[in-house]
Motif scaffolding. Structure first.
Motif, PDB file in Angstrom:
ATOM      1  N   GLY A 337       0.790  -1.466  -0.074  1.00  0.00           N
ATOM      2  CA  GLY A 337       0.060  -0.055   0.238  1.00  0.00           C
ATOM      3  C   GLY A 337       0.597   1.341   0.270  1.00  0.00           C
ATOM      4  O   GLY A 337       0.508   2.357  -0.642  1.00  0.00           O
ATOM      5  N   ILE A 338       2.026   0.658   0.863  1.00  0.00           N
ATOM      6  CA  ILE A 338       2.769   2.332   0.929  1.00  0.00           C
ATOM      7  C   ILE A 338       3.120   2.696  -0.786  1.00  0.00           C
ATOM      8  O   ILE A 338       3.803   3.428  -1.213  1.00  0.00           O
ATOM      9  N   LYS A 339       3.797   1.540  -0.751  1.00  0.00           N
ATOM     10  CA  LYS A 339       4.485   1.233  -2.281  1.00  0.00           C
ATOM     11  C   LYS A 339       3.710   2.435  -3.161  1.00  0.00           C
ATOM     12  O   LYS A 339       4.472   3.009  -4.109  1.00  0.00           O
ATOM     13  N   SER A 340       2.518   1.608  -3.689  1.00  0.00           N
ATOM     14  CA  SER A 340       1.375   2.183  -4.532  1.00  0.00           C
ATOM     15  C   SER A 340       0.817   3.778  -4.119  1.00  0.00           C
ATOM     16  O   SER A 340       0.770   4.767  -5.100  1.00  0.00           O
ATOM     17  N   THR A 341       1.489   3.775  -3.125  1.00  0.00           N
ATOM     18  CA  THR A 341       1.038   5.223  -2.660  1.00  0.00           C
ATOM     19  C   THR A 341       1.986   6.603  -2.902  1.00  0.00           C
ATOM     20  O   THR A 341       1.826   7.726  -3.833  1.00  0.00           O
ATOM     21  N   LEU A 342       3.244   5.914  -2.772  1.00  0.00           N
ATOM     22  CA  LEU A 342       4.162   6.634  -3.374  1.00  0.00           C
ATOM     23  C   LEU A 342       4.101   6.797  -5.028  1.00  0.00           C
ATOM     24  O   LEU A 342       4.899   7.585  -5.772  1.00  0.00           O
ATOM     25  N   ASN A 343       3.953   6.097  -5.568  1.00  0.00           N
ATOM     26  CA  ASN A 343       4.265   5.780  -7.106  1.00  0.00           C
ATOM     27  C   ASN A 343       3.188   6.955  -7.145  1.00  0.00           C
ATOM     28  O   ASN A 343       2.819   7.892  -8.321  1.00  0.00           O
ATOM     29  N   ILE A 344       1.705   7.144  -6.739  1.00  0.00           N
ATOM     30  CA  ILE A 344       0.915   8.198  -7.084  1.00  0.00           C
ATOM     31  C   ILE A 344       1.212   9.548  -6.604  1.00  0.00           C
ATOM     32  O   ILE A 344       1.736  10.900  -7.499  1.00  0.00           O
ATOM     33  N   VAL A 345       1.806   9.859  -5.180  1.00  0.00           N
ATOM     34  CA  VAL A 345       2.627  10.904  -4.905  1.00  0.00           C
ATOM     35  C   VAL A 345       3.861  11.334  -5.101  1.00  0.00           C
ATOM     36  O   VAL A 345       4.506  12.237  -4.873  1.00  0.00           O
ATOM     37  N   TRP A 346       4.660  10.611  -5.754  1.00  0.00           N
ATOM     38  CA  TRP A 346       6.155  10.725  -6.352  1.00  0.00           C
ATOM     39  C   TRP A 346       6.732  11.833  -7.009  1.00  0.00           C
ATOM     40  O   TRP A 346       7.388  12.771  -6.545  1.00  0.00           O
ATOM     41  N   ASN A 347       5.883  13.090  -7.868  1.00  0.00           N
ATOM     42  CA  ASN A 347       6.135  13.915  -8.319  1.00  0.00           C
ATOM     43  C   ASN A 347       6.145  15.035  -7.167  1.00  0.00           C
ATOM     44  O   ASN A 347       6.302  16.229  -6.998  1.00  0.00           O
ATOM     45  N   GLU A 348       5.300  14.321  -6.944  1.00  0.00           N
ATOM     46  CA  GLU A 348       5.022  15.510  -5.004  1.00  0.00           C
ATOM     47  C   GLU A 348       6.271  16.027  -4.670  1.00  0.00           C
ATOM     48  O   GLU A 348       6.675  16.156  -3.538  1.00  0.00           O
TER      49      GLU A 348
END
Length: 483
Positions: A337-348
């Motif tokens: 779940g954390i990896k998936s969230t990082l993928n979304i927020v990575w540009n931030e």
């Protein structure tokens, strides 16, 4: 139980038993043995018992059940019965209607008809029937019924698994055929994928306006520009590679046309000029750089496929994050779940800080995974906004007894002491207008509490902040109540 069981709802476990016996006293023994008995190995539901006094009545019961989408699993057949159908004929008719019914032949006249019964079953179905002599007792009937009902259901489970495996193999074969397609087909597929991704970008922009309806949607709205940037990068080089492939195709077509011309001249009596034609072909091949094209083409296609896969993952994570979570708790991997969230927020994050991760070995825990992903996203976005530049964000997970622990630390500006006791209150925010609603940490606190966990914060102005999320590894009454 007679015809009363016909209206049953068929479940995953088939408990339907057919008894074909003309003597009422013996039918009473069956009812005594099976009427209220259960199948201990596969659940506590009672058997569904269907009684028939003749072969004709048995056929009618089987027909009615099949019309309702149900099936008989096990049948007990008396050999000698009045009417036009004896036990052998009844078994033959029932098996013609459903060749998966497991049959037990019951008789008191010895085994002189066993060969005739055996002939009703094909060589690979000889274990579909068994034999029971009269007189019998309640225990024998119950044991036989339990064994055969279990056997029938286990066979169906194996068949389902076999069918699933065949479907998987078929899918793998289809994927292999796709991988072996021609370069031109790949180009068309890449072009179609590029069009699909452009449509997804449009949908993402439309989604952005809808996501503003609640805090979760607000978070996605703030990240949409970064997600679009992450998608545009691979789309850019896919588009460029398509132009390269088009150029390569033109050169290959030019060379193919010249080869066809040489073959035509050779067949028209100019074979003496073969060496001249070969030399000309070599010059053209070198001029068109065909050796380079052939070696580079697979690299171009591989790069394009890698780009489309990157976009697919981002879009899939975004779709998963934005949908409504399931009502029931389910087992999920917190690290994933954390990896998936990082993928979304990575540009931030990537322009503000270096992110380091230390994922420990965690068991799957009962939770609402998409809600927990919202908690991780809120904290990660806050960490990025607390850092001016060249910061550090650390994520660590580990097991502490009966708890799964997630620590997210940053070396940002920190939280003043007078604000720390208010950060979980609704609508409290120190951010400028347009950069926060003041609901992010309040909602995160509520989600963690609903999971039976706790969220702690340590912070020092000018040093940084650490959020610690503790979640129970096994479900608790509080979690069930929250569901």
């Amino acid at each position: 139980m007679g015809q009363g069981g016909i209206g049953i709802v068929v479940t995953e476990i088939n408990r339907n038993i057919l008894v074909v016996e003309d003597e009422k006293s013996i039918r009473d023994i069956y009812y005594k043995a099976l009427g209220k008995a259960t199948l201990d190995t596969l659940g506590k539901e009672p058997f569904n018992l269907f009684m028939a006094a003749s072969g004709e009545e048995a056929i009618k019961i089987v027909c009615n059940l099949m019309l309702e989408g149900a099936r008989i699993a096990v049948g007990f057949f008396d050999l000698t019965m009045p009417g036009r159908m004896d036990g052998v004929q009844t078994i033959r008719c029932v098996r013609e209607m459903d060749n998966q019914v497991l049959c037990t032949v019951v008789t008191g006249y010895g085994d002189h008809r066993l060969a005739e019964i055996n002939a009703l079953f094909s060589p690979d179905h000889l274990d579909d029937w068994d034999y029971l002599s009269k007189p019998f007792n309640v225990g024998e009937i119950l044991q036989k019924a339990r064994c055969q009902i279990s056997g029938w259901n286990h066979r169906r489970a194996i068949e389902r698994q076999s069918n699933e495996l065949k479907a998987m193999l078929k899918e793998i074969e289809e994927l292999n055929r796709t991988l072996e397609s021609k370069v031109q087909e790949r180009t068309l597929e890449l072009q179609a994928k590029n069009n699909e991704l452009e449509e997804l970008l449009v949908k993402l922009k439309e989604m952005n306006s809808q996501l503003l309806q609640n805090e979760k949607m607000v978070s996605i709205g703030q990240l949409a520009a970064g997600v679009a940037h992450e998608i545009n990068n691979p789309i850019g080089f896919v588009h460029s590679n398509l132009g390269t492939i088009e150029t390569y195709m033109k050169r290959l077509s030019q060379y193919t046309l010249f080869v066809d011309r040489v073959q035509e001249l050779t067949s028209n009596g100019q074979a003496s000029r073969v060496s001249e034609f070969v030399e000309e072909l070599n010059r053209l091949k070198k001029k068109l750089k065909l050796d380079f094209i052939l070696s580079d083409l697979s690299k171009v296609v591989a790069e394009s496929l890698e780009g489309t896969e990157r976009v697919r993952r981002i879009v899939q994570d975004l779709k998963s994050f934005s949908r409504v979570d399931e009502a029931q708790l389910k087992l999920a991997n917190i690290n994933e779940g954390i990896k998936s969230t990082l993928n979304i927020v990575w540009n931030e994050l990537k322009y503000k800080a270096t992110v380091t991760t230390d994922f420990g070995q965690l068991p799957e825990i009962p939770c609402h995974p998409l809600q927990l992903n919202q908690v991780f996203l809120n904290i990660l976005v806050n960490a990025a906004q607390a850092i001016e530049s060249n910061g550090q964000i650390g994520i660590k997970t580990f097991q502490d007894g009966d708890w799964a622990v997630v620590r997210i630390s940053d070396n940002g500006c920190g939280i003043p002491e007078e604000h720390k006791r208010k950060i979980f209150e609704p609508f409290f925010t120190t951010k400028e207008v347009g950069k926060g609603t003041g609901l992010g940490l309040s909602i995160s606190y509520s989600i963690v509490k609903k999971h039976g966990g706790e969220i702690l914060v340590e912070s020092q102005v000018g040093v940084g902040t650490t959020f610690e999320i503790r979640l129970p590894i096994s479900s608790s009454p509080l979690m069930e109540l929250g569901s």
